[in-house]
Design a protein around this motif. Structure first.
Motif, PDB file in Angstrom:
ATOM      1  N   ARG A  28       0.021   4.893   3.035  1.00  0.00           N
ATOM      2  CA  ARG A  28       1.267   5.506   3.310  1.00  0.00           C
ATOM      3  C   ARG A  28       1.986   4.943   4.368  1.00  0.00           C
ATOM      4  N   LEU A  29       1.465   4.238   5.105  1.00  0.00           N
ATOM      5  CA  LEU A  29       2.328   3.233   5.937  1.00  0.00           C
ATOM      6  C   LEU A  29       2.852   2.089   5.602  1.00  0.00           C
ATOM      7  N   GLY A  30       2.328   1.726   4.316  1.00  0.00           N
ATOM      8  CA  GLY A  30       2.934   0.483   3.585  1.00  0.00           C
ATOM      9  C   GLY A  30       2.262  -0.793   4.131  1.00  0.00           C
ATOM     10  N   MET A  31       0.724  -0.391   4.404  1.00  0.00           N
ATOM     11  CA  MET A  31       0.181  -1.553   4.855  1.00  0.00           C
ATOM     12  C   MET A  31      -0.544  -2.194   3.785  1.00  0.00           C
ATOM     13  N   SER A  32      -1.060  -3.615   3.688  1.00  0.00           N
ATOM     14  CA  SER A  32      -1.839  -4.225   2.725  1.00  0.00           C
ATOM     15  C   SER A  32      -3.303  -4.418   3.164  1.00  0.00           C
ATOM     16  N   LYS A  33      -3.987  -4.240   2.046  1.00  0.00           N
ATOM     17  CA  LYS A  33      -5.695  -4.380   2.494  1.00  0.00           C
ATOM     18  C   LYS A  33      -5.681  -6.310   2.785  1.00  0.00           C
ATOM     19  N   ASP A  34      -6.162  -6.555   3.769  1.00  0.00           N
ATOM     20  CA  ASP A  34      -6.405  -7.816   3.999  1.00  0.00           C
ATOM     21  C   ASP A  34      -7.702  -8.545   3.544  1.00  0.00           C
ATOM     22  N   VAL A  43     -16.077  -2.570   7.251  1.00  0.00           N
ATOM     23  CA  VAL A  43     -14.905  -2.312   7.821  1.00  0.00           C
ATOM     24  C   VAL A  43     -13.658  -2.767   6.938  1.00  0.00           C
ATOM     25  N   GLU A  44     -12.818  -1.932   6.457  1.00  0.00           N
ATOM     26  CA  GLU A  44     -11.396  -2.563   5.763  1.00  0.00           C
ATOM     27  C   GLU A  44     -10.569  -2.866   6.782  1.00  0.00           C
ATOM     28  N   VAL A  45      -9.922  -4.051   6.635  1.00  0.00           N
ATOM     29  CA  VAL A  45      -8.817  -4.445   7.567  1.00  0.00           C
ATOM     30  C   VAL A  45      -7.466  -4.426   6.675  1.00  0.00           C
ATOM     31  N   TRP A  46      -6.446  -3.548   7.226  1.00  0.00           N
ATOM     32  CA  TRP A  46      -5.300  -3.329   6.534  1.00  0.00           C
ATOM     33  C   TRP A  46      -4.281  -3.939   7.866  1.00  0.00           C
ATOM     34  N   SER A  47      -3.115  -4.259   7.111  1.00  0.00           N
ATOM     35  CA  SER A  47      -2.120  -4.759   8.206  1.00  0.00           C
ATOM     36  C   SER A  47      -0.691  -4.266   7.451  1.00  0.00           C
ATOM     37  N   VAL A  48       0.137  -4.370   8.366  1.00  0.00           N
ATOM     38  CA  VAL A  48       1.726  -4.659   7.895  1.00  0.00           C
ATOM     39  C   VAL A  48       2.405  -5.532   9.116  1.00  0.00           C
ATOM     40  N   LEU A  49       3.179  -6.333   8.266  1.00  0.00           N
ATOM     41  CA  LEU A  49       3.943  -7.332   9.282  1.00  0.00           C
ATOM     42  C   LEU A  49       5.488  -6.977   9.657  1.00  0.00           C
ATOM     43  N   ALA A  50       5.841  -7.304  10.663  1.00  0.00           N
ATOM     44  CA  ALA A  50       7.129  -6.710  11.087  1.00  0.00           C
ATOM     45  C   ALA A  50       8.178  -6.807  10.026  1.00  0.00           C
ATOM     46  N   PRO A  51       8.380  -7.910   9.172  1.00  0.00           N
ATOM     47  CA  PRO A  51       9.380  -7.919   8.503  1.00  0.00           C
ATOM     48  C   PRO A  51       9.074  -7.040   7.125  1.00  0.00           C
ATOM     49  N   GLU A  52       7.885  -6.735   6.756  1.00  0.00           N
ATOM     50  CA  GLU A  52       7.685  -5.755   5.839  1.00  0.00           C
ATOM     51  C   GLU A  52       7.822  -4.303   6.473  1.00  0.00           C
ATOM     52  N   TRP A  53       7.604  -4.101   7.589  1.00  0.00           N
ATOM     53  CA  TRP A  53       7.943  -2.720   8.112  1.00  0.00           C
ATOM     54  C   TRP A  53       9.083  -2.351   8.245  1.00  0.00           C
ATOM     55  N   ARG A  54      10.095  -3.321   8.706  1.00  0.00           N
ATOM     56  CA  ARG A  54      11.398  -3.255   8.524  1.00  0.00           C
ATOM     57  C   ARG A  54      11.981  -3.058   7.219  1.00  0.00           C
ATOM     58  N   ALA A  55      11.544  -3.830   6.318  1.00  0.00           N
ATOM     59  CA  ALA A  55      12.014  -3.638   4.962  1.00  0.00           C
ATOM     60  C   ALA A  55      11.670  -2.266   4.335  1.00  0.00           C
ATOM     61  N   ASN A  56      10.468  -1.744   4.656  1.00  0.00           N
ATOM     62  CA  ASN A  56       9.901  -0.526   4.144  1.00  0.00           C
ATOM     63  C   ASN A  56      10.621   0.713   4.936  1.00  0.00           C
ATOM     64  N   LYS A  57      10.939   0.380   6.041  1.00  0.00           N
ATOM     65  CA  LYS A  57      11.723   1.434   6.770  1.00  0.00           C
ATOM     66  C   LYS A  57      13.403   1.754   6.573  1.00  0.00           C
ATOM     67  N   ASN A  58      13.921   0.611   6.099  1.00  0.00           N
ATOM     68  CA  ASN A  58      15.172   0.719   5.688  1.00  0.00           C
ATOM     69  C   ASN A  58      15.438  -0.058   4.408  1.00  0.00           C
ATOM     70  N   PRO A  59      15.042   0.570   3.262  1.00  0.00           N
ATOM     71  CA  PRO A  59      14.962   0.001   1.892  1.00  0.00           C
ATOM     72  C   PRO A  59      16.566  -0.147   1.405  1.00  0.00           C
ATOM     73  N   THR A  60      16.754  -1.064   0.900  1.00  0.00           N
ATOM     74  CA  THR A  60      18.275  -1.280   0.178  1.00  0.00           C
ATOM     75  C   THR A  60      18.363  -0.817  -0.871  1.00  0.00           C
ATOM     76  N   SER A  61      19.316  -0.391  -1.350  1.00  0.00           N
ATOM     77  CA  SER A  61      19.512   0.294  -2.622  1.00  0.00           C
ATOM     78  C   SER A  61      20.048  -0.673  -3.895  1.00  0.00           C
TER      79      SER A  61
END
Length: 186
Positions: free
Chosen positions: A146-152, A168-186
């Motif tokens: 739900r946080l938009g993370m990818s399974k590494d 242990v699963e390692v998931w992550s989100v990178l700053a550019p992905e976070w920003r893009a998901n937070k402010n999607p363009t139409s």
């Protein structure tokens, strides 16, 4: 002191040493549920250990290497989110969470994690936020999704908890992905 609304009479605020009794009462209510996959309930067993746990995080916050926040609903501590580690020089932080059973399934952890991840990315310049989770912990994996993370990947047998080894699963989100998901363009 600050408190951030999570909606529905829920608030996120720092979990500080003076709240040790509250943390202990919270652990008593949810010890087995919370302890299925994480060691927090094993570390917080009495007033002294509760205060020591929170003091360790206060010291880490002062050193800028970790943070811990509580989630309150209707004035009761019901869970929390944290940065177990923060390496500002590398731009990497590891986020985590816990919740007692009465508060599960309401989206509280997802909303709280969004607040702290946004702060880490936008205010602190964190580039990568990691989420490490026992592969059997489907609820926490759902939060990562739900946080938009990818399974590494998976660290096979990477976590020893109560005498049992977990993948242990390692998931992550990178700053550019976070920003893009937070402010999607139409």
């Amino acid at each position: 002191m600050f408190a951030t609304s999570l909606g529905d009479d829920a608030f996120l605020r720092p979990l500080e040493p003076w709240r040790a009794e509250e943390l202990l009462a919270h652990m008593e209510r949810g010890r087995e549920f919370i302890g299925r996959f994480i060691g927090l309930p094993d570390a917080v067993v009495d007033p002294a250990s509760s205060r020591a746990f929170l003091q360790a995080y206060a010291d880490k916050a002062a050193a800028d290497t970790a943070r811990i926040y509580g989630i309150w609903t209707d004035g009761t501590l019901v869970g929390g989110v944290l940065f177990r580690t923060m390496d500002l020089a590398m731009g990497i932080a590891e986020a985590g969470c816990w919740l007692e059973p009465a508060a599960a399934g309401k989206g509280l952890v997802t909303r709280a994690a969004r607040v702290i991840i946004d702060w880490a990315v936008e205010e602190r310049g964190i580039h990568r936020v990691e989420w490490r989770v026992a592969a059997a912990n489907s609820a926490s994996i759902a939060v990562a999704r739900r946080l938009g993370m990818s399974k590494d990947g998976v660290l096979r047998g990477g976590y020893l908890h109560r005498g049992e080894r977990y993948d242990v699963e390692v998931w992550s989100v990178l700053a550019p992905e976070w920003r893009a998901n937070k402010n999607p363009t139409s």
